[in-house]
Design an enzyme around this catalytic site. Structure first.
Site, PDB file in Angstrom:
ATOM      1  N   ASP A  18       2.502 -45.785  28.795  1.00 47.79           N
ATOM      2  CA  ASP A  18       1.764 -46.913  29.457  1.00 47.79           C
ATOM      3  C   ASP A  18       0.453 -47.230  28.751  1.00 47.79           C
ATOM      4  O   ASP A  18      -0.537 -46.582  28.729  1.00 47.79           O
ATOM      5  CB  ASP A  18       1.277 -46.767  30.764  1.00 47.79           C
ATOM      6  N   GLU A  19       0.448 -48.283  27.898  1.00 52.53           N
ATOM      7  CA  GLU A  19      -0.529 -48.637  26.885  1.00 52.53           C
ATOM      8  C   GLU A  19      -1.150 -47.355  26.089  1.00 52.53           C
ATOM      9  O   GLU A  19      -2.064 -47.255  25.987  1.00 52.53           O
ATOM     10  CB  GLU A  19      -1.513 -49.249  27.596  1.00 52.53           C
ATOM     11  N   PRO A  20      -0.118 -46.760  25.435  1.00 43.02           N
ATOM     12  CA  PRO A  20      -0.519 -45.350  24.653  1.00 43.02           C
ATOM     13  C   PRO A  20      -1.742 -45.670  23.744  1.00 43.02           C
ATOM     14  O   PRO A  20      -2.271 -44.800  22.882  1.00 43.02           O
ATOM     15  CB  PRO A  20       0.695 -44.794  24.353  1.00 43.02           C
TER      16      PRO A  20
END
Length: 477
Positions: free
Chosen positions: A122-124
């Site tokens: 998740d949005e790394p």
């Protein structure tokens, strides 16, 4: 001649319909589950169906959620948490096991789940994460892709990596100068190579709300698609809203590394309703109405490849989301935590307003407030204690309850813990300062919530607050 004319007209109309469908793209929603008392998954699926929402993006692969989605024909993006990226990069067997447990099993039988994407992380690439996940993302994505191929699902399920709003930028503010962050450039080239090789789209967050709060050159009206907003110019191109400005900055960034034609999915876009200045239901309504109209009418400065899908952030409010980036993080929902619409807006062309969740089960109509007949010299300290275990974001500056004053803000804190603790009498003790009442203490725009009656409420672990000193100062004011 007549037949030929008819055929030409038919082809023209078909082409136009096809173009319109492509241009508008599908609109789905993010469904997060970081709530102390989550709405039961089957209720959420009913909510999705009743509002004509055909696509949903998850942040994990909760079996209860996926079972509820089985047979619904709703397109699903299954999420892999950031915490798993390193292990998935390190081991193909771990990836194969994850795919078997969270994807393959839901393709068997009559009530299958229509899984379309697996989102790795998740949005790394969020700048605040540094190198915590970045070196392992591509390897993890490749191992998941190989595992899907081994399970004969690679043609049905695409692997994607949701990128953050801060992964691309333009120092000048002009979209034509858009590029990826320098620390990300090599990784983005590897990611885009992987995505195009497997015909997968580029998932990315576009956030007019954060752009407005972080960029003094972005006006409020420009963020809300207002016709009166001052336009931004970039050469011959004129931008009349923040969405187009950000989107075309991304397109320039993709072009700069050789991928101008990759399909784009806006994986998160929203406007919160509490926890910050200009985070209100009225503003969120204006934003979403402007966004939907903009996408449907194909107006503005979007390039020839607009988003193929757009996912609204978020379906429901979540009272356990991390607030390190702002108290608004717990208030992205189009619906409140219990599935009640916050404003007039519709995902469905055939309806003008949202449909609420039906037959929701609540705890009894009881609240915990401060006992005014007691010595309240220690009340603020007790409120701090309550807020360490519950959600008090609404009473902080910018929140909908920030103006209720002391000691009513103490009552709000007491009630938050009381509701999260399922009305246990001891949770309204506070050294004798708490009082259980059946009289609703809500006022004006400040609602004292009653929690859902669930049989699986969370263990009450501390919830991280952005600033304890700020909360203490506010409670004492």
């Amino acid at each position: 001649m007549t037949r030929r004319l008819f055929l030409l007209l038919f082809l023209a109309v078909t082409a136009e319909l096809s173009l319109t469908k492509f241009s508008a793209g599908a609109v789905g929603v993010n469904w997060g589950t970081e709530a102390s008392h989550p709405l039961p998954p089957f209720k959420v699926v009913e909510l999705l169906k009743s509002n004509g929402i055909a696509k949903v993006k998850l942040f994990d692969a909760d079996p209860k959620v996926l079972r509820a989605l089985s047979g619904s024909n709703i397109g699903v993006t299954v999420g892999i948490p950031n915490s798993m990226i390193k292990s998935l990069n390190a081991s193909r067997k771990v990836a194969e096991s994850w795919v078997h447990d969270n994807v393959t099993r839901y393709f068997d039988g009559g009530n299958r789940v229509r899984i379309e994407y697996v989102a790795v992380g998740d949005e790394p690439f969020l700048q605040s994460y540094g190198n915590q996940y970045m070196p392992f993302v591509i390897g993890a994505a490749m191992n998941i892709q190989n595992a899907l191929a081994k399970a004969s699902l690679a043609s049905e399920v695409k692997v994607v990596v949701p990128s953050s709003f801060d992964s691309f930028l333009s120092e000048s503010g002009r979209p034509s100068s858009g590029h990826f962050r320098a620390d990300l450039n090599k990784t983005m080239i590897e990611l885009l190579s992987f995505l195009t090789r497997h015909h997968s789209p580029f998932f990315v967050t576009i956030s007019p709300f954060l752009s407005f709060h972080q960029n003094k050159n972005i006006s409020f009206d420009f963020s809300l698609f207002k016709e009166t907003a001052k336009a931004h110019k970039d050469g011959r191109k004129v931008y009349r809203n923040s969405f187009d400005l950000s989107y075309n900055t991304l397109v320039s960034a993709l072009s700069s590394i050789g991928y101008p034609d990759v399909d784009i999915v806006v994986s998160k876009i929203g406007w919160p309703t509490d926890g910050a200045a200009n985070a209100t239901s009225m503003t969120a309504e204006a934003f979403f109405k402007g966004l939907m109209s903009h996408l449907e009418k194909k107006t503005g400065s979007l390039p020839h490849r607009p988003p193929v899908e757009t996912y609204i952030e978020n379906l429901l409010d979540e009272d356990k989301r991390n607030v390190s980036s702002g108290n608004f993080e717990r208030h992205w929902g189009v619906f409140t935590f219990d599935g009640q619409a916050k404003y007039s807006f519709s995902f469905n062309h055939n309806s003008k307003k949202l449909v609420n969740a039906q037959n929701v089960q609540y705890l009894p109509s009881k609240w915990c407030v401060v006992n005014d007949n007691k010595d309240l010299s220690n009340a603020s300290a007790k409120a701090l204690e309550a807020c360490s275990l519950s959600d008090c974001t609404s009473i902080l500056p910018g929140g909908s309850c920030s103006g209720i004053g002391w000691p009513r803000n103490v009552s709000y804190a007491f009630n938050s813990l009381y509701q999260q603790s399922d009305h246990k009498a001891e949770s309204c003790d506070f050294g004798g300062l708490g009082l259980i009442t059946t009289v609703d203490p809500s006022e004006d725009k400040c609602r004292f919530w009653i929690q859902l009656d669930t049989s699986h409420s969370s263990s009450h672990v501390p919830i991280f607050f952005l600033s304890w000193s700020l909360l203490l100062l506010f409670l004492l004011s």
